[in-house]
Design a protein around this motif. Structure first.
Motif, PDB file in Angstrom:
ATOM      1  N   ASP A 183      52.838 -24.140 -16.467  1.00 60.50           N
ATOM      2  CA  ASP A 183      53.076 -25.492 -15.968  1.00 60.50           C
ATOM      3  C   ASP A 183      54.163 -26.194 -16.779  1.00 60.50           C
ATOM      4  OD1 ASP A 183      50.930 -25.860 -13.843  1.00 60.50           O
ATOM      5  OD2 ASP A 183      49.755 -25.144 -15.546  1.00 60.50           O
ATOM      6  N   SER A 184      54.299 -25.791 -18.034  1.00 58.81           N
ATOM      7  CA  SER A 184      55.373 -26.336 -18.876  1.00 58.81           C
ATOM      8  C   SER A 184      55.633 -25.360 -20.018  1.00 58.81           C
ATOM      9  CB  SER A 184      55.007 -27.717 -19.434  1.00 58.81           C
ATOM     10  OG  SER A 184      53.863 -27.636 -20.270  1.00 58.81           O
ATOM     11  N   ILE A 185      56.776 -25.531 -20.682  1.00 62.23           N
ATOM     12  CA  ILE A 185      57.170 -24.658 -21.786  1.00 62.23           C
ATOM     13  C   ILE A 185      57.677 -25.511 -22.939  1.00 62.23           C
ATOM     14  CG2 ILE A 185      58.730 -22.821 -22.549  1.00 62.23           C
ATOM     15  CD1 ILE A 185      58.816 -21.813 -19.682  1.00 62.23           C
ATOM     16  N   VAL A 186      57.218 -25.202 -24.137  1.00 59.58           N
ATOM     17  CA  VAL A 186      57.694 -25.869 -25.348  1.00 59.58           C
ATOM     18  C   VAL A 186      58.594 -24.888 -26.102  1.00 59.58           C
ATOM     19  CG1 VAL A 186      57.067 -26.961 -27.534  1.00 59.58           C
ATOM     20  CG2 VAL A 186      55.628 -27.294 -25.495  1.00 59.58           C
ATOM     21  N   PHE A 187      59.849 -25.273 -26.284  1.00 65.38           N
ATOM     22  CA  PHE A 187      60.842 -24.420 -26.951  1.00 65.38           C
ATOM     23  C   PHE A 187      61.003 -24.861 -28.399  1.00 65.38           C
ATOM     24  CE2 PHE A 187      65.484 -23.852 -27.919  1.00 65.38           C
ATOM     25  CZ  PHE A 187      65.453 -22.475 -28.069  1.00 65.38           C
ATOM     26  N   ASP A 188      60.907 -23.905 -29.315  1.00 68.33           N
ATOM     27  CA  ASP A 188      61.098 -24.201 -30.733  1.00 68.33           C
ATOM     28  C   ASP A 188      62.597 -24.328 -31.008  1.00 68.33           C
ATOM     29  OD1 ASP A 188      61.332 -24.238 -33.505  1.00 68.33           O
ATOM     30  OD2 ASP A 188      59.628 -22.905 -33.827  1.00 68.33           O
ATOM     31  N   SER A 189      63.094 -25.545 -31.099  1.00 72.23           N
ATOM     32  CA  SER A 189      64.536 -25.773 -31.242  1.00 72.23           C
ATOM     33  C   SER A 189      65.036 -25.497 -32.659  1.00 72.23           C
ATOM     34  CB  SER A 189      64.876 -27.215 -30.853  1.00 72.23           C
ATOM     35  OG  SER A 189      64.173 -28.121 -31.682  1.00 72.23           O
ATOM     36  N   LEU A 190      64.129 -25.258 -33.603  1.00 71.00           N
ATOM     37  CA  LEU A 190      64.544 -24.962 -34.974  1.00 71.00           C
ATOM     38  C   LEU A 190      64.865 -23.485 -35.161  1.00 71.00           C
ATOM     39  CD1 LEU A 190      62.138 -27.247 -37.044  1.00 71.00           C
ATOM     40  CD2 LEU A 190      64.547 -27.623 -36.489  1.00 71.00           C
ATOM     41  N   ASN A 191      63.895 -22.609 -34.892  1.00 72.44           N
ATOM     42  CA  ASN A 191      64.193 -21.172 -35.080  1.00 72.44           C
ATOM     43  C   ASN A 191      64.709 -20.500 -33.812  1.00 72.44           C
ATOM     44  OD1 ASN A 191      62.041 -20.272 -33.423  1.00 72.44           O
ATOM     45  ND2 ASN A 191      60.641 -20.095 -35.147  1.00 72.44           N
ATOM     46  N   LYS A 192      64.522 -21.148 -32.651  1.00 69.64           N
ATOM     47  CA  LYS A 192      65.063 -20.691 -31.367  1.00 69.64           C
ATOM     48  C   LYS A 192      64.598 -19.283 -30.977  1.00 69.64           C
ATOM     49  CE  LYS A 192      69.345 -23.395 -31.913  1.00 69.64           C
ATOM     50  NZ  LYS A 192      68.653 -24.633 -31.730  1.00 69.64           N
ATOM     51  N   ARG A 193      63.522 -18.839 -31.559  1.00 67.95           N
ATOM     52  CA  ARG A 193      62.968 -17.517 -31.223  1.00 67.95           C
ATOM     53  C   ARG A 193      61.564 -17.612 -30.645  1.00 67.95           C
ATOM     54  NH1 ARG A 193      65.451 -13.099 -34.360  1.00 67.95           N
ATOM     55  NH2 ARG A 193      67.167 -13.939 -35.595  1.00 67.95           N
ATOM     56  N   ASN A 194      61.037 -18.810 -30.521  1.00 69.11           N
ATOM     57  CA  ASN A 194      59.644 -18.969 -30.111  1.00 69.11           C
ATOM     58  C   ASN A 194      59.517 -19.983 -28.973  1.00 69.11           C
ATOM     59  OD1 ASN A 194      57.023 -20.890 -30.579  1.00 69.11           O
ATOM     60  ND2 ASN A 194      56.512 -18.730 -30.855  1.00 69.11           N
ATOM     61  N   ILE A 195      58.632 -19.662 -28.030  1.00 73.05           N
ATOM     62  CA  ILE A 195      58.239 -20.610 -26.988  1.00 73.05           C
ATOM     63  C   ILE A 195      56.728 -20.607 -26.868  1.00 73.05           C
ATOM     64  CG2 ILE A 195      60.375 -20.358 -25.647  1.00 73.05           C
ATOM     65  CD1 ILE A 195      58.789 -18.554 -23.719  1.00 73.05           C
ATOM     66  N   ARG A 196      56.214 -21.688 -26.317  1.00 77.43           N
ATOM     67  CA  ARG A 196      54.770 -21.789 -26.055  1.00 77.43           C
ATOM     68  C   ARG A 196      54.607 -22.103 -24.567  1.00 77.43           C
ATOM     69  NH1 ARG A 196      52.446 -26.092 -28.906  1.00 77.43           N
ATOM     70  NH2 ARG A 196      50.446 -25.042 -29.231  1.00 77.43           N
ATOM     71  N   LEU A 197      53.942 -21.204 -23.861  1.00 75.22           N
ATOM     72  CA  LEU A 197      53.660 -21.389 -22.446  1.00 75.22           C
ATOM     73  C   LEU A 197      52.377 -22.214 -22.312  1.00 75.22           C
ATOM     74  CD1 LEU A 197      54.351 -17.791 -21.053  1.00 75.22           C
ATOM     75  CD2 LEU A 197      55.993 -19.624 -21.546  1.00 75.22           C
ATOM     76  N   MET A 198      52.478 -23.299 -21.552  1.00 73.16           N
ATOM     77  CA  MET A 198      51.355 -24.224 -21.407  1.00 73.16           C
ATOM     78  C   MET A 198      50.811 -24.151 -19.978  1.00 73.16           C
ATOM     79  SD  MET A 198      51.954 -25.305 -24.497  1.00 73.16           S
ATOM     80  CE  MET A 198      50.907 -26.723 -24.738  1.00 73.16           C
ATOM     81  N   PHE A 199      49.490 -24.017 -19.870  1.00 73.31           N
ATOM     82  CA  PHE A 199      48.824 -23.952 -18.566  1.00 73.31           C
ATOM     83  C   PHE A 199      47.786 -25.076 -18.497  1.00 73.31           C
ATOM     84  CE2 PHE A 199      50.298 -19.757 -19.642  1.00 73.31           C
ATOM     85  CZ  PHE A 199      50.845 -19.272 -18.468  1.00 73.31           C
ATOM     86  N   THR A 200      47.597 -25.604 -17.292  1.00 74.29           N
ATOM     87  CA  THR A 200      46.608 -26.666 -17.114  1.00 74.29           C
ATOM     88  C   THR A 200      45.318 -26.108 -16.545  1.00 74.29           C
ATOM     89  OG1 THR A 200      47.507 -27.155 -14.906  1.00 74.29           O
ATOM     90  CG2 THR A 200      48.366 -28.414 -16.783  1.00 74.29           C
TER      91      THR A 200
END
Length: 288
Positions: A271-288
């Motif tokens: 439903d949404s994605i959080v991108f780690d703008s510091l290391n740029k190698r990680n994302i968090r997939l968010m589900f409701t």
């Protein structure tokens, strides 16, 4: 390390052998491979001439032959200027010049291309320009104000690319990371189609010499990353959050496109994605 290194029409120099062999100075003993506060590794090219008068110094190196009309060409380097830029204290990189260090000056007998800060004027903007008899014509005024965006302590990564069609791009990373460059300027110029020499011009006031470092130089065909990032690790943080690590830095535009990710087991697209703008190698997939 053997530097500079020529291979298959390209040249690289990281100065890690402590030598500037192959480089031509406009006057002797003005530059060296120095271990004083290097940009990277043990040595960087550094201006070393301590004087009581305002002046300028240059240094150059011959380039392998390339036809710009049949190759996409890249110049890469890192540079640090530990004094605020002005009309009296500035630097310019001669990307392509038909002469050596002695004429790499404003108004010199030089044709080619260059990029720098305050070669003419004093607005502190990084500019790409062509040169005819030492007279500069701007190809691209980038969005980068060196004093405001870089300052006196950083050594950013800069790449200039000349495409076969005559289009130019200036790419930049503030932290010195060539794997995560952003385009900050572009333009078109077809005036010259080859390069004989590469060099640095450094202008300084009486009290502020020895303030320029240069490192990680590359000239050759454009370096294109053809290896796609892969998932190196993932963590199920909860029933609604999946954290994913990638093998290399990823583009933020692709990373936050929900349609690029599907999770099995009935979850589907996030439903949404959080991108780690510091290391740029990680994302968090968010589900409701």
């Amino acid at each position: 390390f053997l530097t500079p290194f020529f291979a298959a029409g390209q040249i690289t120099d990281n100065f890690e052998n402590g030598s500037i062999s192959g480089w031509v100075q406009s006057a002797t003993n003005r530059w060296s491979a120095s271990a004083i506060s290097p940009i990277d590794g043990v040595y960087s090219l550094k201006h070393i001439f301590d004087t009581t008068v305002a002046s300028n110094d240059q240094i150059s190196i011959a380039l392998p032959v390339y036809d710009f009309a049949t190759n996409n060409i890249s110049w890469r380097f890192r540079i640090r200027h530990s004094y605020a830029p002005s009309s009296s204290n500035n630097w310019t990189i001669f990307l392509a010049a038909d002469t050596t260090a002695g004429q790499m000056i404003p108004g010199g007998l030089v044709d080619g291309y260059a990029i720098g800060v305050n070669f003419t004027g004093s607005d502190d903007l990084l500019k790409l320009f062509s040169l005819t008899n030492g007279v500069a014509t701007v190809i691209s005024t980038t969005t980068l104000n060196w004093e405001l965006h870089v300052g006196t302590s950083l050594a950013p990564a800069i790449e200039v690319v000349r495409l076969m069609n005559g289009n130019w791009e200036v790419r930049f990373n503030k932290e010195g990371d060539f794997e995560n460059l952003s385009i900050i300027g572009s333009g078109t110029d077809l005036t010259y189609t080859s390069a004989d020499n590469f060099g640095l011009f450094y202008k300084y006031s009486a009290s502020y010499d020895t303030r320029l470092w240069f490192d990680n130089f590359y000239f050759g065909k454009e370096i294109v990353d053809t290896i796609k990032p892969t998932i190196s690790n993932f963590i199920v943080e909860s029933s609604k959050v999946l954290s994913i690590d990638f093998s290399e830095k990823i583009d933020s535009g692709s990373a936050i496109n929900k349609l690029n990710f599907t999770v099995s087991g009935g979850f589907g697209n996030p439903d949404s994605i959080v991108f780690d703008s510091l290391n740029k190698r990680n994302i968090r997939l968010m589900f409701t």
